[in-house]
Design a protein around this motif. Structure first.
Motif, mmCIF file in Angstrom:
data_model
loop_
_atom_site.group_PDB
_atom_site.id
_atom_site.type_symbol
_atom_site.label_atom_id
_atom_site.label_comp_id
_atom_site.label_asym_id
_atom_site.label_seq_id
_atom_site.Cartn_x
_atom_site.Cartn_y
_atom_site.Cartn_z
ATOM 1 N N ARG A 106 -28.093 56.832 -28.331
ATOM 2 C CA ARG A 106 -28.153 57.644 -26.918
ATOM 3 C C ARG A 106 -27.602 56.858 -26.112
ATOM 4 N N TYR A 107 -28.285 55.583 -25.775
ATOM 5 C CA TYR A 107 -27.847 54.649 -24.766
ATOM 6 C C TYR A 107 -26.539 54.012 -25.163
ATOM 7 N N LEU A 108 -26.442 53.746 -26.538
ATOM 8 C CA LEU A 108 -25.080 53.338 -26.790
ATOM 9 C C LEU A 108 -24.038 54.230 -26.529
ATOM 10 N N ASP A 109 -24.292 55.396 -26.548
ATOM 11 C CA ASP A 109 -23.369 56.571 -26.449
ATOM 12 C C ASP A 109 -23.034 56.639 -24.916
ATOM 13 N N GLN A 110 -24.145 56.421 -24.041
ATOM 14 C CA GLN A 110 -23.920 56.372 -22.521
ATOM 15 C C GLN A 110 -23.108 55.261 -22.178
ATOM 16 N N ILE A 111 -23.217 54.242 -22.631
ATOM 17 C CA ILE A 111 -22.422 53.079 -22.379
ATOM 18 C C ILE A 111 -21.093 53.429 -22.744
ATOM 19 N N PHE A 112 -20.656 53.854 -23.711
ATOM 20 C CA PHE A 112 -19.173 54.388 -24.381
ATOM 21 C C PHE A 112 -18.657 55.317 -23.262
ATOM 22 N N MET A 113 -19.558 56.354 -22.854
ATOM 23 C CA MET A 113 -19.013 57.464 -22.068
ATOM 24 C C MET A 113 -18.902 56.942 -20.806
ATOM 25 N N ASN A 114 -19.751 56.150 -20.162
ATOM 26 C CA ASN A 114 -19.362 55.441 -18.821
ATOM 27 C C ASN A 114 -17.975 54.677 -18.754
ATOM 28 N N PHE A 115 -17.726 53.819 -19.975
ATOM 29 C CA PHE A 115 -16.739 52.939 -20.047
ATOM 30 C C PHE A 115 -15.558 54.074 -20.283
ATOM 31 N N LEU A 116 -15.273 55.083 -20.824
ATOM 32 C CA LEU A 116 -14.360 56.055 -20.915
ATOM 33 C C LEU A 116 -14.001 56.975 -19.548
ATOM 34 N N LYS A 117 -15.147 56.954 -18.870
ATOM 35 C CA LYS A 117 -15.167 57.527 -17.553
ATOM 36 C C LYS A 117 -14.347 56.642 -16.517
ATOM 37 N N SER A 118 -14.598 55.295 -16.673
ATOM 38 C CA SER A 118 -13.940 54.207 -15.846
ATOM 39 C C SER A 118 -12.528 53.724 -16.220
ATOM 40 N N LEU A 119 -12.240 54.041 -17.503
ATOM 41 C CA LEU A 119 -10.985 53.556 -18.187
ATOM 42 C C LEU A 119 -9.883 54.814 -17.581
ATOM 43 N N THR A 120 -8.745 54.355 -17.114
ATOM 44 C CA THR A 120 -7.873 55.270 -16.561
ATOM 45 C C THR A 120 -6.726 55.342 -17.789
ATOM 46 N N VAL A 121 -6.101 56.597 -17.756
ATOM 47 C CA VAL A 121 -4.926 56.897 -18.675
ATOM 48 C C VAL A 121 -3.898 55.787 -18.607
ATOM 49 N N LEU A 122 -3.709 55.253 -17.361
ATOM 50 C CA LEU A 122 -2.519 54.192 -17.130
ATOM 51 C C LEU A 122 -3.127 53.088 -17.800
ATOM 52 N N GLU A 123 -4.267 52.619 -17.816
ATOM 53 C CA GLU A 123 -4.782 51.357 -18.278
ATOM 54 C C GLU A 123 -4.613 51.516 -19.833
ATOM 55 N N VAL A 124 -4.807 52.954 -20.561
ATOM 56 C CA VAL A 124 -4.995 52.918 -21.982
ATOM 57 C C VAL A 124 -3.349 52.705 -22.260
ATOM 58 N N LEU A 125 -2.514 53.335 -21.684
ATOM 59 C CA LEU A 125 -0.936 53.324 -21.851
ATOM 60 C C LEU A 125 -0.250 51.970 -21.651
ATOM 61 N N SER A 126 -0.898 51.007 -20.896
ATOM 62 C CA SER A 126 -0.406 49.899 -20.525
ATOM 63 C C SER A 126 0.043 49.191 -21.766
ATOM 64 N N GLU A 127 1.174 48.337 -21.709
ATOM 65 C CA GLU A 127 1.766 47.542 -22.645
ATOM 66 C C GLU A 127 1.207 46.159 -22.603
ATOM 67 N N ASP A 128 0.360 45.848 -21.311
ATOM 68 C CA ASP A 128 -0.057 44.656 -21.054
ATOM 69 C C ASP A 128 -1.378 44.582 -21.312
ATOM 70 N N PRO A 129 -2.051 43.676 -22.345
ATOM 71 C CA PRO A 129 -3.217 43.554 -22.579
ATOM 72 C C PRO A 129 -4.148 43.201 -21.215
#
Length: 146
Positions: A106-129
């Motif tokens: 559950r703790y690991l899941d919380q970390i991943f969820m918080n990361f997904l909440k902080s990650l923007t769609v623009l960042e996901v689609l960016s071609e620049d690593p």
């Protein structure tokens, strides 16, 4: 989710003056029409894209992709965001009562969820690593005591 990302990437960089039809997006990216049209309707219903009717109509972005979290997009497209099946209390697997790792999972899941909440769609689609904030996730994972 993948079709939503493909459609949003296709629409980014184009404005109301160059709307893209669902058919055009599907043909350009060789993705199924029915699923893509359904996803575009969902995105429209949530105010992420707008549509113009008519011969030269189609879809265009109505929001800046940096203002939408990946988590939010996943929730509206897939309705449920689940990384670790046993993370939701009371909905876990049949071994939950005897499981020795349920709290760490559950703790690991919380970390991943918080990361997904902080990650923007623009960042996901960016071609620049360099535009992808994976380092923050790595830092959080490094903090986990095993």
């Amino acid at each position: 989710m993948e079709y939503a990302l493909m459609a949003l990437k296709c629409l980014s960089g184009k404005g109301p003056s160059a709307p893209q039809s669902a058919r055009q997006i599907c043909n350009d990216h060789q993705i199924p029409f029915d699923t893509t049209a359904k996803v575009l309707k969902i995105l429209h219903a949530h105010g992420i894209v707008k549509s113009i009717q008519g011969h030269k109509g189609g879809y265009f972005l109505d929001v800046d992709l940096s203002s939408i979290s990946f988590y939010h997009l996943a929730k509206i497209v897939d309705e449920k965001v689940e990384i670790i099946a046993c993370s939701e209390i009371g909905v876990g697997c049949h071994k939950e009562s005897n499981c020795t790792i349920v709290n760490p999972m559950r703790y690991l899941d919380q970390i991943f969820m918080n990361f997904l909440k902080s990650l923007t769609v623009l960042e996901v689609l960016s071609e620049d690593p360099g535009q992808r904030p994976v380092q923050s996730l790595i830092s959080q994972l490094n903090e986990i005591k095993v």
